[in-house]
Write a protein that holds these residues in place. Structure first.
Motif, PDB file in Angstrom:
ATOM      1  N   GLY A 112      16.010  13.591  11.488  1.00  0.00           N
ATOM      2  CA  GLY A 112      14.778  13.226  12.420  1.00  0.00           C
ATOM      3  C   GLY A 112      14.244  11.927  12.249  1.00  0.00           C
ATOM      4  N   PRO A 113      13.326  11.687  13.178  1.00  0.00           N
ATOM      5  CA  PRO A 113      12.695  10.531  13.175  1.00  0.00           C
ATOM      6  C   PRO A 113      11.798  10.153  12.120  1.00  0.00           C
ATOM      7  N   VAL A 114      11.898   9.047  11.501  1.00  0.00           N
ATOM      8  CA  VAL A 114      11.116   8.385  10.322  1.00  0.00           C
ATOM      9  C   VAL A 114      10.623   7.281  10.798  1.00  0.00           C
ATOM     10  N   TYR A 115       9.786   6.572  10.300  1.00  0.00           N
ATOM     11  CA  TYR A 115       9.045   5.304  10.368  1.00  0.00           C
ATOM     12  C   TYR A 115       8.831   4.647   9.054  1.00  0.00           C
ATOM     13  N   ALA A 116       9.111   3.237   8.933  1.00  0.00           N
ATOM     14  CA  ALA A 116       8.408   2.701   7.769  1.00  0.00           C
ATOM     15  C   ALA A 116       7.371   1.627   8.496  1.00  0.00           C
ATOM     16  N   GLU A 117       6.409   1.454   7.770  1.00  0.00           N
ATOM     17  CA  GLU A 117       5.109   0.673   7.962  1.00  0.00           C
ATOM     18  C   GLU A 117       5.133  -0.285   6.754  1.00  0.00           C
ATOM     19  N   GLY A 118       4.905  -1.592   6.838  1.00  0.00           N
ATOM     20  CA  GLY A 118       4.856  -2.584   5.968  1.00  0.00           C
ATOM     21  C   GLY A 118       3.584  -3.357   6.374  1.00  0.00           C
ATOM     22  N   HIS A 119       2.806  -4.016   5.253  1.00  0.00           N
ATOM     23  CA  HIS A 119       2.000  -4.833   5.192  1.00  0.00           C
ATOM     24  C   HIS A 119       2.016  -5.947   4.129  1.00  0.00           C
ATOM     25  N   TRP A 120       1.419  -7.025   4.510  1.00  0.00           N
ATOM     26  CA  TRP A 120       1.182  -8.377   3.571  1.00  0.00           C
ATOM     27  C   TRP A 120       0.201  -8.065   2.655  1.00  0.00           C
ATOM     28  N   VAL A 121       0.446  -8.302   1.328  1.00  0.00           N
ATOM     29  CA  VAL A 121      -0.494  -8.138   0.481  1.00  0.00           C
ATOM     30  C   VAL A 121      -1.085  -9.226  -0.371  1.00  0.00           C
ATOM     31  N   GLY A 130       4.722  -8.155  -0.115  1.00  0.00           N
ATOM     32  CA  GLY A 130       4.502  -7.005   0.806  1.00  0.00           C
ATOM     33  C   GLY A 130       4.766  -5.737   0.156  1.00  0.00           C
ATOM     34  N   GLU A 131       4.206  -4.553   0.759  1.00  0.00           N
ATOM     35  CA  GLU A 131       4.250  -3.166   0.511  1.00  0.00           C
ATOM     36  C   GLU A 131       4.868  -2.690   1.783  1.00  0.00           C
ATOM     37  N   SER A 132       5.294  -1.371   1.564  1.00  0.00           N
ATOM     38  CA  SER A 132       6.007  -0.559   2.569  1.00  0.00           C
ATOM     39  C   SER A 132       5.840   0.730   2.282  1.00  0.00           C
ATOM     40  N   ARG A 133       5.935   1.672   3.287  1.00  0.00           N
ATOM     41  CA  ARG A 133       5.926   3.133   2.973  1.00  0.00           C
ATOM     42  C   ARG A 133       6.751   3.764   4.204  1.00  0.00           C
ATOM     43  N   LEU A 134       7.533   4.876   3.859  1.00  0.00           N
ATOM     44  CA  LEU A 134       8.224   5.512   4.551  1.00  0.00           C
ATOM     45  C   LEU A 134       7.752   6.785   4.751  1.00  0.00           C
ATOM     46  N   VAL A 135       7.613   7.308   6.235  1.00  0.00           N
ATOM     47  CA  VAL A 135       6.879   8.521   6.763  1.00  0.00           C
ATOM     48  C   VAL A 135       8.001   9.298   7.350  1.00  0.00           C
ATOM     49  N   ASP A 136       7.811  10.786   7.155  1.00  0.00           N
ATOM     50  CA  ASP A 136       8.815  11.638   7.999  1.00  0.00           C
ATOM     51  C   ASP A 136       8.134  11.847   9.239  1.00  0.00           C
ATOM     52  N   SER A 137       8.983  13.073  10.026  1.00  0.00           N
ATOM     53  CA  SER A 137       8.212  13.364  11.141  1.00  0.00           C
ATOM     54  C   SER A 137       7.189  14.430  11.037  1.00  0.00           C
ATOM     55  N   HIS A 138       6.708  14.855   9.798  1.00  0.00           N
ATOM     56  CA  HIS A 138       5.592  15.594   9.529  1.00  0.00           C
ATOM     57  C   HIS A 138       4.522  14.966   9.182  1.00  0.00           C
ATOM     58  N   GLY A 139       4.786  13.648   9.062  1.00  0.00           N
ATOM     59  CA  GLY A 139       3.456  12.797   8.635  1.00  0.00           C
ATOM     60  C   GLY A 139       3.345  12.385   7.085  1.00  0.00           C
ATOM     61  N   GLU A 140       4.384  12.901   6.331  1.00  0.00           N
ATOM     62  CA  GLU A 140       4.410  13.208   4.853  1.00  0.00           C
ATOM     63  C   GLU A 140       5.141  11.654   4.317  1.00  0.00           C
ATOM     64  N   GLU A 141       4.405  10.941   3.363  1.00  0.00           N
ATOM     65  CA  GLU A 141       5.065  10.000   2.963  1.00  0.00           C
ATOM     66  C   GLU A 141       6.211  10.379   1.823  1.00  0.00           C
ATOM     67  N   ILE A 142       7.456   9.610   2.263  1.00  0.00           N
ATOM     68  CA  ILE A 142       8.814  10.081   1.582  1.00  0.00           C
ATOM     69  C   ILE A 142       9.341   8.998   0.560  1.00  0.00           C
ATOM     70  N   ALA A 143       8.780   7.934   0.616  1.00  0.00           N
ATOM     71  CA  ALA A 143       9.100   6.773  -0.458  1.00  0.00           C
ATOM     72  C   ALA A 143       7.802   5.647  -0.193  1.00  0.00           C
ATOM     73  N   ARG A 144       7.910   4.730  -1.081  1.00  0.00           N
ATOM     74  CA  ARG A 144       7.196   3.723  -1.097  1.00  0.00           C
ATOM     75  C   ARG A 144       7.913   2.362  -1.794  1.00  0.00           C
ATOM     76  N   GLY A 145       7.537   1.087  -1.337  1.00  0.00           N
ATOM     77  CA  GLY A 145       8.120   0.026  -1.953  1.00  0.00           C
ATOM     78  C   GLY A 145       7.175  -1.112  -1.969  1.00  0.00           C
TER      79      GLY A 145
END
Length: 170
Positions: A112-121, A130-145
């Motif tokens: 399914g659809p997933v998005y990664a959002e990143g931001h400068w720290v 920079g940090e980022s997080r991965l979010v699934d189609s249910h709005g749940e965070e599935i990973a962070r980096g």
């Protein structure tokens, strides 16, 4: 005596603003789209603001490991790219390079659809965080980096994908 902020206060680095900033964001999006690796991982980068990036993609069975969920390479690539482009959105002259990246898996994703959002720290001159997080189609965070990125000697203006498209002549 002139006041200056304490060293622990984080401020955004000097950067272009206005139309030049938007042109830089769109050029980074073109650069991302032109990268050969994205033929293996079809995805779309959007620079949403200075120091912020988002990558949208669909997880398909082609991304699965033997147990039927997305392989970690997909998590890493999308998280690294989101944090990287968030940082490079603040650097208008040079291509950044990833020097380290820490990844924390929190849930598997099957499809399914997933998005990664990143931001400068932080970072202003040579090294950026920079940090980022991965979010699934249910709005749940599935990973962070969290990644560190270093200014390279590679000029953005010299990269073919960064250049604006050539307009057709009449």
């Amino acid at each position: 005596m002139r006041w200056s902020p304490p060293s622990w206060i984080v401020t955004l680095p000097d950067r272009a603003t206005g139309p030049g900033e938007e042109a830089h964001f769109r050029a980074l999006e073109r650069l991302y789209a032109a990268a050969a690796i994205n033929r293996l991982f079809p995805s779309r980068l959007t620079i949403t603001a200075a120091g912020k990036a988002r990558i949208d993609f669909d997880v398909t069975p082609e991304h699965f490991h033997a147990a039927g969920a997305a392989h970690g390479t997909l998590y890493f690539k999308m998280l690294d790219d989101a944090a990287f482009y968030a940082c490079n959105a603040l650097v208008t002259d040079r291509f950044l390079l990833t020097t380290a990246f820490n990844l924390h898996f929190t849930a598997p994703v099957r499809a399914g659809p997933v998005y990664a959002e990143g931001h400068w720290v932080s970072g202003r001159r040579r090294v950026w965080v920079g940090e980022s997080r991965l979010v699934d189609s249910h709005g749940e965070e599935i990973a962070r980096g969290t990644g560190t990125f270093m200014r390279s000697h590679i000029a953005l203006s010299g990269l073919e994908g960064y250049k604006p498209p050539i307009a057709d002549s009449p």
